[in-house]
Design a protein around this motif. Structure first.
Motif, PDB file in Angstrom:
ATOM      1  N   PRO A 197       3.913   1.581  -4.662  1.00  0.00           N
ATOM      2  CA  PRO A 197       2.675   0.802  -4.883  1.00  0.00           C
ATOM      3  C   PRO A 197       1.434   1.689  -4.972  1.00  0.00           C
ATOM      4  O   PRO A 197       0.515   1.391  -5.744  1.00  0.00           O
ATOM      5  CB  PRO A 197       2.610  -0.110  -3.646  1.00  0.00           C
ATOM      6  N   LEU A 198       1.392   2.791  -4.227  1.00  0.00           N
ATOM      7  CA  LEU A 198       0.244   3.678  -4.282  1.00  0.00           C
ATOM      8  C   LEU A 198       0.110   4.320  -5.659  1.00  0.00           C
ATOM      9  O   LEU A 198      -0.979   4.399  -6.229  1.00  0.00           O
ATOM     10  CB  LEU A 198       0.365   4.746  -3.196  1.00  0.00           C
ATOM     11  N   GLU A 199       1.241   4.771  -6.207  1.00  0.00           N
ATOM     12  CA  GLU A 199       1.207   5.364  -7.538  1.00  0.00           C
ATOM     13  C   GLU A 199       0.805   4.331  -8.581  1.00  0.00           C
ATOM     14  O   GLU A 199       0.030   4.626  -9.503  1.00  0.00           O
ATOM     15  CB  GLU A 199       2.566   5.964  -7.879  1.00  0.00           C
ATOM     16  N   GLN A 200       1.319   3.105  -8.435  1.00  0.00           N
ATOM     17  CA  GLN A 200       0.964   2.053  -9.392  1.00  0.00           C
ATOM     18  C   GLN A 200      -0.527   1.725  -9.308  1.00  0.00           C
ATOM     19  O   GLN A 200      -1.201   1.548 -10.325  1.00  0.00           O
ATOM     20  CB  GLN A 200       1.789   0.793  -9.105  1.00  0.00           C
ATOM     21  N   ALA A 201      -1.073   1.682  -8.088  1.00  0.00           N
ATOM     22  CA  ALA A 201      -2.494   1.396  -7.920  1.00  0.00           C
ATOM     23  C   ALA A 201      -3.343   2.503  -8.532  1.00  0.00           C
ATOM     24  O   ALA A 201      -4.365   2.239  -9.175  1.00  0.00           O
ATOM     25  CB  ALA A 201      -2.813   1.227  -6.438  1.00  0.00           C
ATOM     26  N   ALA A 202      -2.918   3.760  -8.338  1.00  0.00           N
ATOM     27  CA  ALA A 202      -3.670   4.874  -8.922  1.00  0.00           C
ATOM     28  C   ALA A 202      -3.610   4.827 -10.439  1.00  0.00           C
ATOM     29  O   ALA A 202      -4.600   5.135 -11.116  1.00  0.00           O
ATOM     30  CB  ALA A 202      -3.093   6.193  -8.401  1.00  0.00           C
ATOM     31  N   ARG A 203      -2.452   4.427 -10.978  1.00  0.00           N
ATOM     32  CA  ARG A 203      -2.317   4.339 -12.432  1.00  0.00           C
ATOM     33  C   ARG A 203      -3.266   3.272 -13.000  1.00  0.00           C
ATOM     34  O   ARG A 203      -3.774   3.407 -14.111  1.00  0.00           O
ATOM     35  CB  ARG A 203      -0.862   4.018 -12.789  1.00  0.00           C
ATOM     36  N   ASN A 204      -3.495   2.217 -12.206  1.00  0.00           N
ATOM     37  CA  ASN A 204      -4.396   1.136 -12.650  1.00  0.00           C
ATOM     38  C   ASN A 204      -5.839   1.374 -12.219  1.00  0.00           C
ATOM     39  O   ASN A 204      -6.678   0.489 -12.365  1.00  0.00           O
ATOM     40  CB  ASN A 204      -3.908  -0.205 -12.093  1.00  0.00           C
ATOM     41  N   ASP A 205      -6.081   2.569 -11.652  1.00  0.00           N
ATOM     42  CA  ASP A 205      -7.433   2.946 -11.221  1.00  0.00           C
ATOM     43  C   ASP A 205      -7.989   1.955 -10.196  1.00  0.00           C
ATOM     44  O   ASP A 205      -9.166   1.584 -10.216  1.00  0.00           O
ATOM     45  CB  ASP A 205      -8.372   3.056 -12.430  1.00  0.00           C
ATOM     46  N   GLU A 206      -7.136   1.518  -9.269  1.00  0.00           N
ATOM     47  CA  GLU A 206      -7.568   0.593  -8.222  1.00  0.00           C
ATOM     48  C   GLU A 206      -8.050   1.372  -7.006  1.00  0.00           C
ATOM     49  O   GLU A 206      -7.546   2.448  -6.691  1.00  0.00           O
ATOM     50  CB  GLU A 206      -6.405  -0.316  -7.804  1.00  0.00           C
ATOM     51  N   ASP A 207      -8.978   0.828  -6.290  1.00  0.00           N
ATOM     52  CA  ASP A 207      -9.443   1.409  -5.029  1.00  0.00           C
ATOM     53  C   ASP A 207      -8.472   0.961  -3.930  1.00  0.00           C
ATOM     54  O   ASP A 207      -8.367  -0.226  -3.625  1.00  0.00           O
ATOM     55  CB  ASP A 207     -10.859   0.931  -4.723  1.00  0.00           C
ATOM     56  N   VAL A 208      -7.769   1.917  -3.334  1.00  0.00           N
ATOM     57  CA  VAL A 208      -6.731   1.576  -2.347  1.00  0.00           C
ATOM     58  C   VAL A 208      -7.221   1.795  -0.919  1.00  0.00           C
ATOM     59  O   VAL A 208      -6.436   1.777   0.018  1.00  0.00           O
ATOM     60  CB  VAL A 208      -5.458   2.419  -2.597  1.00  0.00           C
ATOM     61  N   THR A 209      -8.522   1.978  -0.740  1.00  0.00           N
ATOM     62  CA  THR A 209      -9.064   2.304   0.588  1.00  0.00           C
ATOM     63  C   THR A 209      -8.672   1.253   1.620  1.00  0.00           C
ATOM     64  O   THR A 209      -8.336   1.579   2.760  1.00  0.00           O
ATOM     65  CB  THR A 209     -10.592   2.435   0.520  1.00  0.00           C
ATOM     66  N   GLU A 210      -8.702  -0.002   1.237  1.00  0.00           N
ATOM     67  CA  GLU A 210      -8.444  -1.074   2.197  1.00  0.00           C
ATOM     68  C   GLU A 210      -6.991  -1.542   2.208  1.00  0.00           C
ATOM     69  O   GLU A 210      -6.658  -2.490   2.920  1.00  0.00           O
ATOM     70  CB  GLU A 210      -9.354  -2.279   1.883  1.00  0.00           C
ATOM     71  N   LEU A 211      -6.143  -0.893   1.444  1.00  0.00           N
ATOM     72  CA  LEU A 211      -4.771  -1.378   1.325  1.00  0.00           C
ATOM     73  C   LEU A 211      -3.819  -0.728   2.317  1.00  0.00           C
ATOM     74  O   LEU A 211      -2.649  -1.083   2.367  1.00  0.00           O
ATOM     75  CB  LEU A 211      -4.264  -1.133  -0.104  1.00  0.00           C
ATOM     76  N   ASN A 212      -4.290   0.258   3.090  1.00  0.00           N
ATOM     77  CA  ASN A 212      -3.440   0.948   4.054  1.00  0.00           C
ATOM     78  C   ASN A 212      -2.220   1.555   3.389  1.00  0.00           C
ATOM     79  O   ASN A 212      -1.096   1.444   3.860  1.00  0.00           O
ATOM     80  CB  ASN A 212      -2.991  -0.012   5.168  1.00  0.00           C
ATOM     81  N   TYR A 213      -2.468   2.189   2.228  1.00  0.00           N
ATOM     82  CA  TYR A 213      -1.383   2.836   1.494  1.00  0.00           C
ATOM     83  C   TYR A 213      -1.246   4.312   1.867  1.00  0.00           C
ATOM     84  O   TYR A 213      -0.221   4.925   1.616  1.00  0.00           O
ATOM     85  CB  TYR A 213      -1.629   2.732  -0.015  1.00  0.00           C
ATOM     86  N   ASN A 214      -2.301   4.907   2.419  1.00  0.00           N
ATOM     87  CA  ASN A 214      -2.261   6.309   2.832  1.00  0.00           C
ATOM     88  C   ASN A 214      -3.441   6.553   3.775  1.00  0.00           C
ATOM     89  O   ASN A 214      -4.256   5.653   4.031  1.00  0.00           O
ATOM     90  CB  ASN A 214      -2.304   7.253   1.633  1.00  0.00           C
ATOM     91  N   LEU A 215      -3.536   7.786   4.317  1.00  0.00           N
ATOM     92  CA  LEU A 215      -4.682   8.121   5.156  1.00  0.00           C
ATOM     93  C   LEU A 215      -5.970   7.971   4.356  1.00  0.00           C
ATOM     94  O   LEU A 215      -6.026   8.312   3.172  1.00  0.00           O
ATOM     95  CB  LEU A 215      -4.558   9.563   5.662  1.00  0.00           C
ATOM     96  N   ILE A 216      -6.986   7.466   4.995  1.00  0.00           N
ATOM     97  CA  ILE A 216      -8.259   7.263   4.319  1.00  0.00           C
ATOM     98  C   ILE A 216      -8.997   8.592   4.278  1.00  0.00           C
ATOM     99  O   ILE A 216      -9.394   9.143   5.311  1.00  0.00           O
ATOM    100  CB  ILE A 216      -9.096   6.188   5.040  1.00  0.00           C
TER     101      ILE A 216
END
Length: 911
Positions: A571-590
């Motif tokens: 999901p993190l790679e997919q979010a990055a591919r879609n240029d989404e801000d993942v800060t609030e998604l708890n996908y990795n260290l902030i």
């Protein structure tokens, strides 16, 4: 007698030399399929189509050299260099069967194209052997002068050798060229001596007597005038495996190297050796289960299959179904029936084709197709609820139900060997075509524990239904007769403050702990935790200083646990591919301003850690973080970065979870990419996701013991996070686990060595039968143990590369001193009159002659050496390195040394 034994043990060293040093003509295979088949590794030379992206440097192994197929007489439009081809070099004529345009080699510029645009790129990719095909295609164009073309081809071959003198060349025919290039060529091949494939009609058939005699004459001249080994490639239908064996034997009797395969060279054929298929196809519903890693039935099936020595490949029940021949590399097919099938006709056509190629089929859970595909006399029968369930072979892990809980479908028909039945229908059984195990007689759900438990013995079911033959099983849990011990640490919590008055960083507490335990440790770091640009800049300098001191310990190898510690990889790679801000998604260290970047996670973090290492050390591994569920593309990226990958799996067998379903496989293949699982789970799962009890990891001792007996399913593994050094309770748990390990006869190795063994098991190791009945064992050299039925004994006089054996309830573990190896077995009652290694905590190497009847063996490990040897009467053991040898009852000699590498001389005078 002993000298004769050593001579035989060393005989395979000739297989490691260049071709001119072979003791006998090599075995050769030709395979133009897209996916590498590990069964091919049994051959000494394997010709592959480089356009499919095979990596020759990764495939190359002791006794196996990959050759690149190069069609020098034709250029297909799909060739990567076709756009650079000069129109003046291309004929207007095309090959009527394969479509390539005929190439003219009359001009130097046209030959230069092949050197610069074809051979040089292949050489740079690591190819060192080349099979030159279509050397006579110029004859298809009457406008081309044959003498000019032959002269041009001679110049091309000489130019290749001039550019790369080490290049190894094999010609397909090219009889007119050979007198002028014989010194540049190692082998000559020819197709269709006895049996041919008609590409135009797609038909197979024998060659004519006239064609046979003409070709025989040419091949004899190649042997007698030029002294070159000759390879004969003949063709039979994939359904005619017995005929392929017969043709291979006839070709060998004629004095040639045989290879018999299908007309498109898409399968694994029969040659001087025939590899045992070690692949099982599992058909399951990919629409219902798109994520293989979280597919329960795959986990349940993979582990028993791998224990038996088999790899698995997944095919969707919905299709598409494999079109290439299966009989050369597939041992059997497992169908997990669940729900409707979109294309029942396509599935049944595939299964009929598999049956025509002699493959057994095992159906599990429910029928996904009409069983009459397997046998026209079969029929399904509906069995009412509450019908009594009768059985002979159920109840392996839990009691089967006395009566059926609901209506089910069973099977009726002839030749069924019934294991369980209800009324008129059989629910578990085997048959000449394979076998089946249907619910509710396959697995049972335990509601309170949310666990599945086997009703059938999965090892017995796979073996009997798929007719898996006895073979030496490559084993990754053991080396030199002892269970492996690996220790690896995920870097999480390196900068946590320890719960002691001085509040040290957990990394420092761990450093002191590891300093007191000089076993191989594989330590990873999360760059963001130690970087001034990460979320903890105030401790960065101190943390890096601790890390440097930690890596100065000679028994610690370095790994990366990534830059930002992704929690959810895909999901993190997919979010990055879609240029989404993942800060609030708890996908990795902030990390302020950071957007996920795979290269930053992999290569970037490895480069950061390299700056913390002393000279001579490097980053070898990446430990997956978070859900440990990367995509195939992410695994491939890590491999291209030159790193091994590890983590996932979560083996948690314990008193609370006593089932084999709680034991993960050694790894999983995702679209051709191998993810290696951690051998056992880490402390997170023993501490309720680090919520307590924090002493919970000591329960891993249950898992260690339950995966050792009654079967050794896993190496001993100690796996935890740095934050386990932040609490007194968790640190005490680690002390207890390490104390348990000290009491066990283990073989400590870095976890990187274990990962390479798993890779070897999946990608390289091959088992074949030689014509004289011996086993041929080949691989990359990382798997150094094969498992045999308990009580098996090597026939020393007919084996090579075998150093010893030890018995265990799982079977007899055979130690391999070198690969390739040859193994013959003898009666267990015969006396052992040869010296051999029983067990050691170090790797055994090939013996070297010292003088007379004295031979030197080397044991190389990572801790002070302990070993046990069997010495016949009259033999003596002399440690050449400081060590102590003590004899005990019988012929047992124990060797101990303070050194991690020991050399031993064994002297057996003639008696």
């Amino acid at each position: 007698m002993f000298a004769n034994f050593i001579r035989l043990s060393l005989s395979l060293l000739t297989l490691l030399a260049p071709f001119g040093g072979w003791a006998q003509a090599p075995s050769v295979a030709f395979y133009y399929g897209a996916a590498w088949r590990p069964e091919l590794a049994a051959f000494d030379i394997v010709v592959l189509e480089p356009a499919h992206g095979h990596d020759p440097q990764r495939l190359r192994a002791p006794g196996m050299e990959p050759f690149a197929y190069v069609s020098v007489g034709e250029l297909p439009d799909s060739h990567p260099a076709a756009a650079q081809a000069s129109a003046g070099c291309l004929s207007a004529v095309r090959n009527p069967h394969w479509g390539g345009r005929i190439w003219s080699h009359a001009e130097a510029a046209c030959r230069g194209f092949w050197i610069e645009q074809v051979f040089t790129p292949l050489w740079q990719r690591g190819w060192r052997g080349f099979f030159l095909d279509t050397l006579d295609s110029f004859r298809l164009d009457p406008q081309l002068d044959p003498l000019q073309q032959q002269a041009g081809l001679v110049e091309l071959i000489r130019a290749i050798k001039q550019r790369a003198p080490q290049a190894r060349l094999m010609l397909n025919r090219g009889f007119e060229l050979l007198p002028q290039v014989a010194d540049a060529v190692e082998l000559v091949a020819a197709e269709s001596l006895l049996h041919r494939f008609d590409a135009a009609r797609g038909a197979y058939g024998p060659t004519t007597e006239a064609d046979q005699q003409w070709l025989l004459q040419q091949l004899r001249q190649v042997q007698q005038r030029h002294g070159k080994p000759v390879v004969v490639i003949d063709y039979v239908a994939p359904t005619e495996r017995a005929q392929a064996r017969e043709l291979a034997a006839r070709i060998e009797q004629l004095g040639f190297i045989p290879y018999v395969t299908d007309g498109l060279l898409q399968g694994v054929g029969v040659g001087r050796v025939e590899s045992l298929p070690r692949t099982l196809l599992i058909l399951l519903d990919r629409q219902r289960h798109p994520d293989l890693q979280t597919t329960p039935m795959l986990r349940w099936l993979d582990m028993p299959a791998q224990y038996l020595g088999y790899r698995t490949e997944v095919v969707s029940l919905q299709g598409p179904y494999p079109q290439e021949p299966l009989s050369g590399h597939v041992a059997g097919i497992i169908v997990w029936g669940q729900g409707a099938v979109n294309d029942p006709t396509g599935l049944q056509t595939f299964l009929r084709r598999a049956r025509a190629q002699g493959l057994p089929i095992l159906v599990l859970n429910d029928w996904a197709f009409d069983p009459r595909v397997l046998d026209p006399a079969l029929r399904t029968v509906r069995i009412a609820a509450q019908t009594p369930l009768q059985h002979e072979r159920l109840g392996v892990e839990t009691r089967p139900p006395a009566r059926l809980p609901g209506p089910v479908t069973g099977l009726a028909g002839p030749d069924l060997r019934r294991w369980a039945w209800a009324g008129p229908g059989t629910l578990v059984g085997t048959a000449p075509w394979g076998g089946f195990a249907l619910q509710p007689a396959l697995l049972d759900f335990v509601p309170g524990f949310k666990q599945m438990r086997w009703l059938v013995d999965p090892f017995a079911l796979l073996t009997e239904a798929l007719r898996l033959p006895p073979m030496p099983v490559p084993d990754v849990t053991t080396e030199s007769g002892r269970r492996l011990l690996t220790i690896h640490i995920d870097g999480d919590g390196f900068v946590n403050r320890g719960e002691w008055p001085e509040r040290p960083l957990a990394g420092e507490v761990l450093r002191r702990f590891i300093e007191r335990h000089p076993w191989p440790h594989s330590m990873s770091l999360i760059e963001a935790e130690l970087s001034p640009q990460g979320p903890y800049p105030e401790t960065a300098e101190e943390a890096q200083r601790i890390a440097r001191r930690l890596f100065e310990l000679p028994w610690v190898e370095a790994a990366t646990h990534t830059f930002s510690h992704p929690y959810r990889w895909q999901p993190l790679e997919q979010a990055a591919r879609n240029d989404e801000d993942v800060t609030e998604l708890n996908y990795n260290l902030i990390i302020p301003g950071y957007q996920f970047d795979l290269q930053r996670e992999v290569e970037g973090s490895a480069a950061f850690i390299r700056r913390l290492l002393p000279p001579g050390k490097d980053v070898r591994l990446l430990f997956w973080s978070g859900d440990c569920n990367p995509s195939a593309a992410q695994i491939a990226h890590v491999r291209r970065a030159g790193l091994l990958n590890l983590n996932g799996g979560d083996t948690l067998k314990s008193q609370q979870c006593p089932s084999l379903t709680c034991v993960a496989p050694m790894g999983i293949v995702k679209d051709g990419q191998l993810q290696v699982y951690a051998p056992l789970a880490n402390e997170n799962l023993y501490t309720n996701l680090w919520t307590g009890p924090f002493w919970g990891y000591q329960r891993v001792i249950e898992t260690l013991e339950l995966t050792e007996l009654p079967r050794r399913l896993k190496p001993a593994s100690i796996y935890y996070h740095t934050y386990s050094a932040s609490k007194p309770a968790s640190l005490q748990a680690l002390e207890k686990v390490y104390a348990w390990a000290r009491t066990q006869p283990l073989h400590p190795q870095p976890v990187s060595a274990y990962v390479r063994k798993v890779e070897d098991f999946f990608e390289h190791f091959a088992v074949a039968r030689l014509p004289d009945g011996r086993w041929l064992l080949k691989g990359r050299g990382d798997v150094r143990t094969v498992r045999l039925p308990t009580g098996s004994r090597p026939d020393w006089a007919r084996s090579a590369g075998v150093a010893g054996y030890t018995d265990h309830p799982s079977g007899t573990y055979l130690h391999l001193a070198a690969l390739p190896a040859q193994l013959a077995l003898r009666e267990a009652t015969d006396a052992d009159d040869m010296p051999y290694l029983i067990s050691a905590n170090a790797a055994i190497g090939q013996p070297q002659a010292v003088a007379g009847q004295r031979w030197r063996w080397t044991l190389q490990g990572h801790v002070p050496v302990e070993a046990e040897w069997h010495l016949p009467d009259g033999c003596r053991l002399h440690p050449a390195t400081p060590a102590t040898a003590t004899s005990s009852a019988g012929r047992l000699v124990r060797v101990t040394s303070p050194h991690a590498t020991v050399t031993l001389d064994i002297d057996c005078p003639r008696r």
